[in-house]
Design an enzyme around this catalytic site. Structure first.
Site, mmCIF file in Angstrom:
data_model
loop_
_atom_site.group_PDB
_atom_site.id
_atom_site.type_symbol
_atom_site.label_atom_id
_atom_site.label_comp_id
_atom_site.label_asym_id
_atom_site.label_seq_id
_atom_site.Cartn_x
_atom_site.Cartn_y
_atom_site.Cartn_z
ATOM 1 N N ASN A 179 0.871 -1.179 0.000
ATOM 2 C CA ASN A 179 0.000 0.000 0.000
ATOM 3 C C ASN A 179 0.911 1.232 0.000
ATOM 4 O O ASN A 179 1.494 1.582 1.016
ATOM 5 C CB ASN A 179 -0.888 -0.028 1.253
ATOM 6 C CG ASN A 179 -1.785 1.188 1.364
ATOM 7 O OD1 ASN A 179 -1.782 2.069 0.493
ATOM 8 N ND2 ASN A 179 -2.548 1.258 2.441
ATOM 9 N N ARG A 182 -2.773 -2.259 -3.217
ATOM 10 C CA ARG A 182 -3.948 -1.433 -2.975
ATOM 11 C C ARG A 182 -3.926 -0.284 -3.978
ATOM 12 O O ARG A 182 -2.942 0.458 -4.059
ATOM 13 C CB ARG A 182 -3.915 -0.866 -1.565
ATOM 14 C CG ARG A 182 -5.077 0.046 -1.340
ATOM 15 C CD ARG A 182 -4.975 0.801 -0.058
ATOM 16 N NE ARG A 182 -6.158 1.617 0.111
ATOM 17 C CZ ARG A 182 -6.167 2.806 0.679
ATOM 18 N NH1 ARG A 182 -5.063 3.319 1.147
ATOM 19 N NH2 ARG A 182 -7.280 3.487 0.782
ATOM 20 N N HIS A 205 -12.971 2.967 0.611
ATOM 21 C CA HIS A 205 -12.935 1.992 1.725
ATOM 22 C C HIS A 205 -13.598 0.676 1.332
ATOM 23 O O HIS A 205 -14.021 -0.096 2.205
ATOM 24 C CB HIS A 205 -13.691 2.500 2.976
ATOM 25 C CG HIS A 205 -13.000 3.568 3.763
ATOM 26 N ND1 HIS A 205 -13.709 4.474 4.519
ATOM 27 C CD2 HIS A 205 -11.693 3.863 3.942
ATOM 28 C CE1 HIS A 205 -12.859 5.288 5.128
ATOM 29 N NE2 HIS A 205 -11.630 4.945 4.782
ATOM 30 N N GLY A 233 -12.908 5.474 11.041
ATOM 31 C CA GLY A 233 -11.500 5.651 11.400
ATOM 32 C C GLY A 233 -11.202 7.135 11.335
ATOM 33 O O GLY A 233 -12.031 7.954 11.754
ATOM 34 N N GLY A 245 -10.712 8.503 8.331
ATOM 35 C CA GLY A 245 -11.730 8.654 7.289
ATOM 36 C C GLY A 245 -12.895 7.773 7.685
ATOM 37 O O GLY A 245 -12.693 6.718 8.283
ATOM 38 N N ARG A 247 -12.040 15.829 7.674
ATOM 39 C CA ARG A 247 -12.870 16.128 6.496
ATOM 40 C C ARG A 247 -14.295 16.443 6.928
ATOM 41 O O ARG A 247 -14.810 15.832 7.863
ATOM 42 C CB ARG A 247 -12.906 14.933 5.537
ATOM 43 C CG ARG A 247 -11.575 14.629 4.923
ATOM 44 C CD ARG A 247 -11.680 13.469 3.930
ATOM 45 N NE ARG A 247 -10.479 12.675 3.985
ATOM 46 C CZ ARG A 247 -10.452 11.357 3.899
ATOM 47 N NH1 ARG A 247 -11.569 10.672 3.745
ATOM 48 N NH2 ARG A 247 -9.313 10.714 3.967
ATOM 49 N N ARG A 286 -10.055 9.950 20.800
ATOM 50 C CA ARG A 286 -9.654 9.760 22.203
ATOM 51 C C ARG A 286 -9.473 11.097 22.909
ATOM 52 O O ARG A 286 -9.981 11.315 24.005
ATOM 53 C CB ARG A 286 -8.328 8.989 22.292
ATOM 54 C CG ARG A 286 -8.494 7.529 22.096
ATOM 55 C CD ARG A 286 -7.174 6.890 21.805
ATOM 56 N NE ARG A 286 -6.660 7.316 20.504
ATOM 57 C CZ ARG A 286 -5.748 6.644 19.807
ATOM 58 N NH1 ARG A 286 -5.236 5.568 20.302
ATOM 59 N NH2 ARG A 286 -5.351 7.065 18.633
ATOM 60 N N GLY A 330 -10.778 2.319 13.418
ATOM 61 C CA GLY A 330 -10.202 2.677 14.721
ATOM 62 C C GLY A 330 -11.244 3.058 15.758
ATOM 63 O O GLY A 330 -11.177 2.624 16.917
ATOM 64 N N GLU A 360 -13.916 0.037 16.287
ATOM 65 C CA GLU A 360 -13.349 -1.121 16.980
ATOM 66 C C GLU A 360 -12.947 -0.814 18.415
ATOM 67 O O GLU A 360 -12.838 -1.724 19.230
ATOM 68 C CB GLU A 360 -12.115 -1.641 16.218
ATOM 69 C CG GLU A 360 -12.464 -2.245 14.877
ATOM 70 C CD GLU A 360 -11.246 -2.585 14.043
ATOM 71 O OE1 GLU A 360 -10.204 -2.941 14.617
ATOM 72 O OE2 GLU A 360 -11.341 -2.484 12.803
ATOM 73 N N GLU A 398 -7.988 -5.009 5.900
ATOM 74 C CA GLU A 398 -7.925 -4.720 4.460
ATOM 75 C C GLU A 398 -6.784 -5.476 3.786
ATOM 76 O O GLU A 398 -6.913 -5.926 2.653
ATOM 77 C CB GLU A 398 -7.766 -3.207 4.252
ATOM 78 C CG GLU A 398 -9.040 -2.449 4.579
ATOM 79 C CD GLU A 398 -8.820 -0.967 4.829
ATOM 80 O OE1 GLU A 398 -8.423 -0.615 5.970
ATOM 81 O OE2 GLU A 398 -9.035 -0.166 3.917
HETATM 82 P P1 ADP Z 1 -7.126 5.495 9.656
HETATM 83 O O1 ADP Z 1 -8.428 5.834 9.030
HETATM 84 O O2 ADP Z 1 -6.089 6.565 9.509
HETATM 85 O O3 ADP Z 1 -6.635 4.086 9.361
HETATM 86 P P2 ADP Z 1 -7.856 4.447 12.255
HETATM 87 O O4 ADP Z 1 -8.779 3.420 11.663
HETATM 88 O O5 ADP Z 1 -6.669 3.974 12.989
HETATM 89 O O6 ADP Z 1 -7.408 5.536 11.207
HETATM 90 O O7 ADP Z 1 -8.745 5.334 13.235
HETATM 91 C C1 ADP Z 1 -8.256 6.462 13.875
HETATM 92 C C2 ADP Z 1 -9.301 6.913 14.876
HETATM 93 O O8 ADP Z 1 -9.554 5.836 15.783
HETATM 94 C C3 ADP Z 1 -8.882 8.105 15.715
HETATM 95 O O9 ADP Z 1 -9.957 9.027 15.822
HETATM 96 C C4 ADP Z 1 -8.580 7.482 17.046
HETATM 97 O O10 ADP Z 1 -8.874 8.365 18.097
HETATM 98 C C5 ADP Z 1 -9.563 6.334 17.084
HETATM 99 N N1 ADP Z 1 -9.122 5.341 18.070
HETATM 100 C C6 ADP Z 1 -8.110 4.480 17.960
HETATM 101 N N2 ADP Z 1 -7.975 3.771 19.113
HETATM 102 C C7 ADP Z 1 -8.923 4.237 19.959
HETATM 103 C C8 ADP Z 1 -9.313 3.922 21.306
HETATM 104 N N3 ADP Z 1 -8.688 2.994 22.001
HETATM 105 N N4 ADP Z 1 -10.345 4.605 21.832
HETATM 106 C C9 ADP Z 1 -10.984 5.557 21.124
HETATM 107 N N5 ADP Z 1 -10.680 5.887 19.854
HETATM 108 C C10 ADP Z 1 -9.667 5.233 19.289
#
Ligand code: ADP
Length: 397
Positions: free
Chosen positions: A7, A90, A179, A209, A211, A240, A283, A329, A332, A384
């Site tokens: 990627n 990707r 996505h 996430g 995005g 965004r 967070r 993120g 999950e 992914e």
């Molecule tokens: P990307 O889209 O860049 O791959 P991610 O899927 O890692 O990003 O998601 C990032 C988001 O997930 C951020 O807003 C981050 O705060 C949130 N995140 C990651 N871990 C946690 C957690 N343990 N608790 C709350 N939010 C989280």
């Protein structure tokens, strides 16, 4: 069979090497600051990260370093690069022509290049990665896996914008969606978990996430999706804006904002960051909101409200909904956001089970609603890279 998944971004190369006999990850890593004299490589094997400072003036040299690392006597996992049987790439934009994962040849490369005008930030670096990997591994089959492919089944009523027809026919202005690899992975995984044939599965998948996007899936096929011609449309995201009245742009231009400024603001300074004025990270925002920061609280509230609104609209266009599936993120990991999404969906029958929400181990799929919830809400971690590896194997079979 070993499959190498790549990627490539404009200054980064992420990779994972899979042993597809048991779908395990042999090694993974990320090279950052590609294009500079002080690039770094973080290479992980058996859960241990090895950091190396390296020179990677371009993607071709960066790729050569990664492949050398894979056969390194100390931190390598292969005896020879010839143990790689396929490479999955990707690629962000397949446009209207490339609607499924495809073996890469000169013709395919030309179409990906054409689609660069639709994804100027993503397709060119993806192409650099393909070219670098094909140079290093000319005898191995390479497969392109498109972010847009899973969304190519959207019907015209969902993918067309209500603008003059020739914007679509001449300029290709339409919803493509993004996505897709993540939405496809969690759709298939949910079918497996619910023990339902995927062609009978109706779900709403939410990738939350940095995005964020949402897909309405009917019989395993995407019928609507929140991202648009670009990944800017739809949900509130880290930086965004998501949905906005297009006249706001015209108004801001009349106030003196330049095109570049607007582009930059809507993509990089809006969303959670724009509203909270402090962070794009969920967070941080939850912590600030807890301490009484009203802007952070509003950003979180808007995020949840937009998700709930989209679920409502997809609920109405699907014949039934087996589950709302949360991933990415935030989906999950963020217990409070998951909880609030479920509360917002009470009228659609979602009944949160707080104990389930709180005790679900990270990285594990599971429901967060009660067994009698009319709208089951599931957390299904995405993967992914594994989806790309599986698609690559399928193309090579
Ligand atoms: P990307 O889209 O860049 O791959 P991610 O899927 O890692 O990003 O998601 C990032 C988001 O997930 C951020 O807003 C981050 O705060 C949130 N995140 C990651 N871990 C946690 C957690 N343990 N608790 C709350 N939010 C989280």
């Amino acid at each position: 069979m070993n499959v190498f998944v790549v990627n490539c971004g404009s200054s980064s190369i992420k990779y994972q090497l899979f042993d597809m006999s048991n779908q395990s990850v042999l090694a993974k890593g990320v090279m950052e600051r590609v294009g500079s004299e002080n690039a770094s490589l973080a290479h992980t094997i058996d859960g241990t990260k090895h950091i190396r400072h390296i020179k990677a003036p371009n993607h071709t040299e960066g790729m050569a370093v990664i492949l050398k690392t894979l056969v390194d006597p100390e931190i390598g996992v292969l005896k020879s690069i010839s143990e790689i049987h396929g490479v999955g790439h990707r690629v962000v934009h397949g446009g209207e022509q490339l609607t499924k994962s495809s073996r890469i040849d000169q013709n395919l490369l030309a179409i990906i290049r054409q689609n660069s005008q639709l994804a100027p930030l993503h397709n060119p670096p993806n192409l650099m990665g393909i070219e670098a990997a094909m140079t290093a591994m000319p005898d191995v089959p390479h497969v392109a896996v498109f972010d847009t492919a899973f969304l190519s089944t959207l019907p015209p009523r969902a993918f067309r914008y209500a603008v003059p027809e020739d914007w679509y026919s001449l300029q290709h202005v339409r919803r493509y969606g993004f996505h897709g690899t993540s939405h496809k992975y969690v759709t298939l995984k949910t079918a497996e978990i619910l023990n339902k044939p995927v062609d009978k599965l109706n779900v709403i998948t939410a990738h939350l996430g940095n995005g964020c996007s949402m897909t309405a899936v009917q019989g395993g096929r995407a019928i609507d999706h929140s991202m648009g011609m670009t990944p800017l449309e739809g949900l509130v995201m880290g930086t965004r804006c998501g949905d906005i009245d297009p006249a706001v742009l015209i108004y801001m231009m009349k106030q003196g904002a330049s095109l570049e400024e607007i582009d930059n603001t809507l993509n990089k300074k809006s969303g959670l960051l724009g509203v909270s004025t402090s962070s794009n990270d969920m967070r941080d925002l939850l912590a600030s909101a807890d301490k009484g920061d009203p802007k952070a609280a509003l950003a979180v509230e808007m995020f949840v409200y937009r998700v709930v609104k989209y679920v409502g609209s997809y609920f109405t266009v699907l014949p039934s909904v087996d589950a709302l599936v949360l991933t990415g993120g935030i989906g999950e990991n963020s217990l409070p956001v998951r909880h609030r999404i479920c509360l917002g969906l009470e009228r659609l029958g979602a009944k949160i089970d707080p104990a389930r929400n709180e005790s679900l181990p990270s990285g594990t799929p599971g429901p967060i609603t009660t067994d009698d919830s009319a709208l089951p809400v599931w957390v299904v971690p995405t993967n992914e890279e594994l989806m790309i590896a599986r698609d690559t194997i399928a193309e090579l079979a």
